[in-house]
Structure formats: C-alpha cells, structure tokens
Design an enzyme around this catalytic site. Structure first.
Site, PDB file in Angstrom:
ATOM      1  N   ASP A  40     -20.892  18.188   3.891  1.00 32.60           N
ATOM      2  CA  ASP A  40     -21.477  17.590   5.094  1.00 32.60           C
ATOM      3  C   ASP A  40     -20.532  17.787   6.281  1.00 32.60           C
ATOM      4  O   ASP A  40     -19.403  17.291   6.253  1.00 32.60           O
ATOM      5  CB  ASP A  40     -21.702  16.094   4.827  1.00 32.60           C
ATOM      6  CG  ASP A  40     -22.714  15.496   5.769  1.00 32.60           C
ATOM      7  OD1 ASP A  40     -22.765  15.923   6.934  1.00 32.60           O
ATOM      8  OD2 ASP A  40     -23.453  14.601   5.337  1.00 32.60           O
ATOM      9  N   ASP A  41     -20.969  18.540   7.286  1.00 31.06           N
ATOM     10  CA  ASP A  41     -20.165  18.733   8.506  1.00 31.06           C
ATOM     11  C   ASP A  41     -18.918  19.587   8.273  1.00 31.06           C
ATOM     12  O   ASP A  41     -17.933  19.449   8.994  1.00 31.06           O
ATOM     13  CB  ASP A  41     -19.675  17.398   9.104  1.00 31.06           C
ATOM     14  CG  ASP A  41     -20.759  16.598   9.780  1.00 31.06           C
ATOM     15  OD1 ASP A  41     -21.906  17.079   9.854  1.00 31.06           O
ATOM     16  OD2 ASP A  41     -20.445  15.492  10.247  1.00 31.06           O
ATOM     17  N   CYS A  76     -27.208  17.169  10.911  1.00 31.20           N
ATOM     18  CA  CYS A  76     -27.604  17.131   9.495  1.00 31.20           C
ATOM     19  C   CYS A  76     -29.094  17.203   9.209  1.00 31.20           C
ATOM     20  O   CYS A  76     -29.541  18.113   8.532  1.00 31.20           O
ATOM     21  CB  CYS A  76     -27.062  15.915   8.748  1.00 31.20           C
ATOM     22  SG  CYS A  76     -26.084  14.758   9.638  1.00 31.20           S
ATOM     23  N   ASP A 325     -24.125  21.656   5.880  1.00 28.55           N
ATOM     24  CA  ASP A 325     -25.324  21.571   6.732  1.00 28.55           C
ATOM     25  C   ASP A 325     -25.087  22.089   8.141  1.00 28.55           C
ATOM     26  O   ASP A 325     -25.950  22.729   8.740  1.00 28.55           O
ATOM     27  CB  ASP A 325     -25.905  20.145   6.746  1.00 28.55           C
ATOM     28  CG  ASP A 325     -24.865  19.065   6.971  1.00 28.55           C
ATOM     29  OD1 ASP A 325     -23.691  19.404   7.221  1.00 28.55           O
ATOM     30  OD2 ASP A 325     -25.229  17.874   6.897  1.00 28.55           O
ATOM     31  N   ASN A 326     -23.906  21.791   8.706  1.00 33.61           N
ATOM     32  CA  ASN A 326     -23.582  22.255  10.067  1.00 33.61           C
ATOM     33  C   ASN A 326     -22.069  22.268  10.198  1.00 33.61           C
ATOM     34  O   ASN A 326     -21.364  21.738   9.336  1.00 33.61           O
ATOM     35  CB  ASN A 326     -24.203  21.336  11.125  1.00 33.61           C
ATOM     36  CG  ASN A 326     -23.924  19.867  10.874  1.00 33.61           C
ATOM     37  OD1 ASN A 326     -24.770  19.137  10.358  1.00 33.61           O
ATOM     38  ND2 ASN A 326     -22.713  19.442  11.187  1.00 33.61           N
TER      39      ASN A 326
END
Ligand SMILES: *[C@@H]1O[C@H](CO)[C@@H](O)[C@H](O)[C@H]1NC(C)=O
Ligand SMILES: *[C@@H]1O[C@H](CO)[C@@H](O)[C@H](O)[C@H]1NC(C)=O
Ligand SMILES: *[C@@H]1O[C@H](CO)[C@@H](O)[C@H](O)[C@H]1NC(C)=O
Ligand SMILES: *[C@@H]1O[C@H](CO)[C@@H](O)[C@H](O)[C@H]1NC(C)=O
Ligand SMILES: *[C@@H]1O[C@H](CO)[C@@H](O)[C@H](O)[C@H]1NC(C)=O
Ligand SMILES: *[C@@H]1O[C@H](CO)[C@@H](O)[C@H](O)[C@H]1NC(C)=O
Ligand SMILES: *[C@@H]1O[C@H](CO)[C@@H](O)[C@H](O)[C@H]1NC(C)=O
Length: 588
Positions: A40-41, A76, A325-326
């Site tokens: 995540d991130d 997200c 996700d990003n």
C-alpha cells in the site's frame, strides 16, 4: 497437540518426519497458481525496494522487474478498482477513496462486485483467496452488505481499523469481525496468508491468492467508521514492528534536485507551497525511515511465502507478482508526505513478476500500467480476455519483452479527481481540494515526457530526458510554450503540444482497446502508433487546423461529471478525421 505428537512418536514418526511429509507435493496440476502481493503506497522512485533483501532474493534476482510500471490514478481505492477490473477510473467511475464518488459502497453500486477479477477467476475454475485491505470504506458495519463476491476464502482488514498498525480488525469468510488489538498488523496478516495458502494447497485446485498488507501506508486513526458523512482522520508516520524500530537510523529521504527545492515547482496548488523548514524536513526523514522499517515485516512475509511455496513443491508452477496500488512522495516539490499527484514519485510503482517462463534477473523499461494487470492474470492462466479491458497483457518472456520494445504502447493515461491529502503532521493545504487533472506520461526510445492539464486549466510539460525531476515546466499557464527554443525530436515544442493534447483528448474518455491504441482514433488507417510517427511533418496541418479541440475543464469538481469536463473527443465540429472514409491528409 502434545498427545498427537506422542502418538506419532510411538508410531515411529517424529515431528520432523511429519513436517517432511507435508513437504511432499500434494497434487500436480497443469494450471499454474498465482500469489499476488499488493503493498500500500509503496514508491518505486524513493528507493524502497533497495531495503527489501528478500524481495531482491526471491523476486528481483529470479524474475522480471518492470521499472516503467505505472498506476493510472494515484490513490488507493480508484487504483485498486482499476487493478481488479482492468478499467481506467473514468470507466468505473470509482474516482475517490470516500463517499460519494468512491469507496466500497460505490464499487457495489457501480455493479462491479459481480464483474471483477476474482469472479472471473472462479468462473474459470480457480479457487481465490484474499487477505488484507480490499477497498476503502469496507467496514465493520458494511462488510456483509453484501460480502465481496468471488472469494473461496478471505480474511479482510476492515475500516475504521484498516490502517491502525496496532489495532487491526480482520473479518474471515462469513464470520463476524475480530479485533487484534495490540498485535502488529502485518504479522497478523502473515499468519492469515500462510493459513490461506495451506487451505489453497489442501483444496487441490489451482488457486489465486492475494496478500494485501497496509505497509508502508501511514498510520491512520479514524474516528467514525468511514461511512459517516465526516469521518475524522488523524494521520501519522507508519508504525514498524518492534523488532524493526531501530533500523536505518542514518537514512534520509534521497536529496534529489526536486527535494524541497529552492524555487517553487509544479502547477496549481503545488506551485504555491512554501519551502519546508528544518523541523519539517527532520519529520519527513523520520517518516521515510518509518516506511522502510514498516516494509521489513512485509519483506519477511515475502520470504515466508516463498519458503512455503518451496516446501509444498509448487514454486515452479506458481507466478508470484509484487506491486503496490500507487506511489508516494515525501518532500519532492515541497510536498508533505502523500500521493495523489501525477509526478513520477506518485504514479511509478513497483512491479516484479516471477514464474514459469518469466525472464529471470531481468529489468525492463517497457511501459506497463495497472490496467494491464487483470488482462495479464487472465492471459497467464489461459482465460480469454474481456473486450472491455482498457489494458493489454504484460509481456513476460524474454522474447515478448524484446518484441514489446518495438510494438508496445508508450503512453500512460493518468487521471485524478478530488483532493490530495497531506499525510504528515504539518500544513494541510486547503487548495489541495482542487486536485483534479488529466495527464499523460509518454516514454519512447527518443523522448520521455509528462503532460498535464489541471481543472483550473493550468498546463504542465516536462521533458524528462533533460529534466528527470520535473522541475522546469515548459508551458505557461495557458498551455502555450513559455520558451520558443525548446526542441523535442527536432520539432518545435508547439507542434509536440498539439499532438500530446489531441492524444490526451482521446485518452480522457477512451474505452477498451482505444485506450491501448489511441493513435488509431486520430489516424484510423493505423499508420501512426507513436508520438514520433504523429510528429511527421505531413500531419502538421491536421493537428494545427483540424484537431483544434483542446482538453479543458469548466470547473474543479470532486468527481467525474461530464458536464464540467470540457469538450470530448469526437464531439467537436473540427473533428474531421474521416471524410469519404479517408483521413483528411489522404483526402486533400
Ligand atoms: C543478475 O544480473 C546481474 C547483471 O545483469 C549480475 O551482476 C547478477 O549477478 C545477477 N544475479 C543473479 C542472482 O543471477
Ligand atoms: C459518476 O458518479 C457520480 C456520482 O458519484 C455521478 O454523479 C456522475 O454522473 C457519474 N459520472 C458519469 C460520467 O457517469
Ligand atoms: C481497538 O479496537 C477496538 C475495536 O475493535 C476498540 O474497541 C478499541 O478501543 C481500540 N483500541 C485502541 C487502543 O484504539
Ligand atoms: C470521536 O468523535 C466524537 C464525536 O465527534 C468525539 O466526541 C470523540 O471525542 C472523538 N474521539 C476521539 C478519540 O478523538
Ligand atoms: C516549521 O514549519 C512547520 C510547518 O509549516 C511549522 O508548523 C513550524 O512552526 C515551523 N517551525 C519553525 C521552527 O519555524
Ligand atoms: C476550487 O475550484 C473551484 C471551482 O473551479 C473554485 O470555485 C474554488 O475557489 C477553488 N478552491 C480553491 C481552494 O482553490
Ligand atoms: C519556461 O521554460 C524553461 C525551459 O525552456 C524553464 O526552465 C522555465 O522554468 C520555464 N519558466 C516558467 C516560468 O515556467
């Protein structure tokens, strides 16, 4: 348990031989399995992968690293919906992390719960397992209304505890949510991932297991469930496991030229940010270290997964895919820690693939995006692709990658609606609420560009060959070159901008294969497939006189409202691509 061990010992077994027995292959199936690790991130640009030795050992050294992999919406929930559907956010209309424009309820109301990857995999005979974060506002209140479709086994993290590293709540299969107060989120999740893997192997069917821990996302205390109209969030640096909290004490955010630069950079609200003081910079360095520390438990989880795949003797028949996700920025362009921008830190994300016939210890620059992941998964499992995919399967073998250098798309569609949250403790900028933009990232062998149009109609263009850190915007606010001297491919900048803007006009509302081959919409005979082709002098008149509709906005909106998004491709009177069935430049 003890009596079982004694019994086995009496019968001539030892616990050791019980272990070895489990290591025998339990089944042999022609169909491959997939383990998808989704962090995540996690950035690709700030060096996070350099601090993950097990990711290097098992994935980078044994697989292919896609260094030019991009998300298409750098936050997200929209990005995850893109990833699970193979569609750009403008085609899912899940464009935000919160209601009303995006979250788990919006995913449901858009009808996507019946029409996304896990459902398609199950229809094709796969068992599907998931642990970790699925979407935002998937909560202790709405987790069963309805349950996410398509999972054989699941153990989801739920809001409002999703990003509470030390007080997570998980929800298994059809059971009620369970709190893990005081335990470390990634370690709880690791046990769940291993259990799901055991289940998957025991079921003796090909499987797809997703492992989606929250690190290195910031820690969030959420007052309210997220379903409330105004949930209150308080952000702080990510929290590592106790055993990792003293690591990397000398490490700082890489001091690249875009780190807290002396002059303002970017456009719109970013251009107004003030330079950060030493207190703020120290905090950002701390935040960066906490991210690296929080990633260590994920690195161990990666090792744990690989050793189990080896023990089960299924590693040779399993694809392991690692992504996020990003991306993330900390201090670049004077930004507080966060994502949501179109700059390289936020859109470029890790992608590493290992598996049968995947090139080993290879790193490639071919352009791939999150819209390509669902098509890739279907393709490698031998399941027919869907016509409404906005992406294409990613080349995995050495030959495919070689061919892709000449043939594959060179662009990334980048889009965003709504606000950009700063996730540190300093200076939340209210103007960041107008963070709506359309952008285009384009990487050919002879150029490397980022073009954006903001909702207030400011423009940006960076020539990343000479300006890799995106500090020198070549366009003035109105979209015209601010200096006549800049040349790309021996062509004057104004001609380059015409092409880029026309391409962006196609991409901002594209559907299906048009998103993969957007030049076909402008050049229906298919003779133009790259920016370089389009820059040919014989198309000058076409782009100067015919394709004059420009990407623009009427206002800054929080969601995707067609009526404020300006002209759409194909609607302008000047859209004269075909006359008598011929493009203008053939017809004249
Ligand atoms: C991977 O390739 C690099 C050179 O491209 C080489 O130095 C390195 O030893 C290789 N690693 C492995 C594990 O094969
Ligand atoms: C997207 O969803 C919003 C509601 O969240 C709706 O108002 C809007 O019309 C939708 N946009 C399109 C293009 O369908
Ligand atoms: C942890 O979460 C539970 C609910 O799952 C809540 O009751 C409790 O107050 C939380 N503890 C802390 C320290 O936030
Ligand atoms: C949560 O919000 C409620 C209502 O706004 C408030 O009374 C309460 O103090 C808040 N709790 C925390 C821990 O911030
Ligand atoms: C440094 O900047 C932060 C964020 O703007 C501010 O809150 C703080 O007061 C500043 N500290 C000093 C010593 O100027
Ligand atoms: C955001 O954009 C809207 C409409 O485009 C404008 O009215 C408003 O002033 C902007 N807000 C800020 C904080 O810039
Ligand atoms: C104008 O473009 C030049 C490059 O030609 C760049 O260095 C400069 O920063 C730009 N100026 C402004 C005000 O954007």
């Amino acid at each position: 348990m003890r009596s079982l061990v004694c019994l086995l010992a009496l019968a001539g077994f030892t616990t050791q031989s019980l272990g070895q027995q489990q290591q025998q292959p339990l089944y042999a199936t022609a169909k491959p399995n997939v383990v998808f690790i989704l962090t995540d991130d996690q950035d690709a640009q700030l060096g996070s992968l350099d601090y993950m030795p097990y990711v290097k050992k098992h994935l980078l050294d044994k697989g292919t690293h896609y260094r030019s992999h991009y998300c298409t919406t750098s936050v997200c929930c929209p990005s995850r919906v893109t990833l699970w559907t193979g569609k750009l956010a403008h085609n899912t209309n899940v464009t935000d992390v919160n209601p009303p424009h995006g979250d788990y309820p919006k995913f449901i109301s858009q009808g996507l719960n019946d029409n996304y990857l896990p459902v398609w995999l199950q229809e094709a005979g796969y068992n599907t397992y998931y642990t970790g974060k699925l979407f935002n506002v998937h909560t202790v209140d709405n987790y069963n209304a309805p349950f996410p479709a398509g999972f054989t086994g699941n153990d989801f993290l739920l809001d409002p505890f999703t990003y509470d590293y030390l007080n997570s709540t998980f929800q298994r299969d059809r059971e009620p949510p369970q709190s893990y107060e005081g335990e470390y989120s990634t370690d709880v999740l690791a046990q769940k991932a291993y259990r799901l893997l055991d289940e998957a192997v025991a079921a003796q069917k090909p499987f797809f297991l997703t492992v989606a821990p929250i690190a290195p996302h910031c820690n969030v205390f959420m007052n309210g469930t997220g379903l409330d109209a105004n949930p209150k969030f308080s952000f702080s640096a990510p929290i590592p496991a106790k055993r990792h909290e003293d690591l990397f004490s000398d490490i700082k955010v890489p001091r690249t030229p875009s780190f807290n630069p002396e002059k303002p950079s970017g456009a719109n609200w970013i251009k107004t940010l003030k330079r950060q003081n030493d207190t703020n910079i120290d905090y950002n360095d701390h935040f960066y270290r906490q991210r690296l520390r929080a990633l260590q438990a994920i690195d161990e989880l990666v090792d744990g997964l690989f050793s189990r795949l080896e023990d089960y003797d299924i590693l040779d028949n399993t694809y392991v895919v690692y992504s996020s996700d990003n991306g993330y920025h900390i201090g670049q362009h004077r930004l507080q820690p966060g994502k949501s921008c179109g700059y390289e830190e936020d859109i470029n994300v890790p992608l590493i693939v290992r598996g049968p016939s995947v090139a080993q210890n290879v790193s490639t620059n071919i352009v791939t995006t999150h819209t390509d992941l669902a098509p890739t998964f279907l393709d490698l499992l031998g399941i027919p692709l869907r016509e409404d995919f906005d992406g294409d399967p990613i080349p995995l073998t050495e030959n495919q990658i070689e061919e892709a250098h000449d043939e594959r798309q060179e662009h990334v569609t980048v889009e965003y609606w709504g606000y950009a949250a700063g996730e540190g403790i300093y200076d939340f900028d209210l103007s960041a609420y107008n963070n709506t933009y359309k952008a285009l990232r384009i990487r050919g062998s002879e150029y490397n560009l980022y073009y954006s149009v903001w909702c207030n109609n400011e423009h940006e263009l960076y020539d990343m060959t000479s300006d890799p850190h995106q500090l020198h915007n070549l366009l003035s606010t109105n979209g015209l070159p601010n200096a006549t001297s800049h040349i790309i491919l021996n062509v004057d900048l104004s001609k380059v901008v015409q092409r880029l803007d026309s391409l962006l006009l196609v991409l901002k509302s594209c559907k299906g294969q048009v998103c993969v081959r957007p030049w076909d919409a402008l050049h229906p005979r298919g003779e133009v497939t790259t920016l370089k082709d389009a820059l040919d002098v014989r198309y000058d008149y076409y782009y100067e006189m015919e394709q004059t509709t420009r990407v623009q906005f009427d206002e800054c909106a929080r969601g995707y409202f067609l009526d404020v998004e300006g002209p759409q491709f194909g609607q302008g009177t000047e859209y004269g691509v075909l006359r008598d069935g011929l493009p203008w430049y053939e017809w004249v």
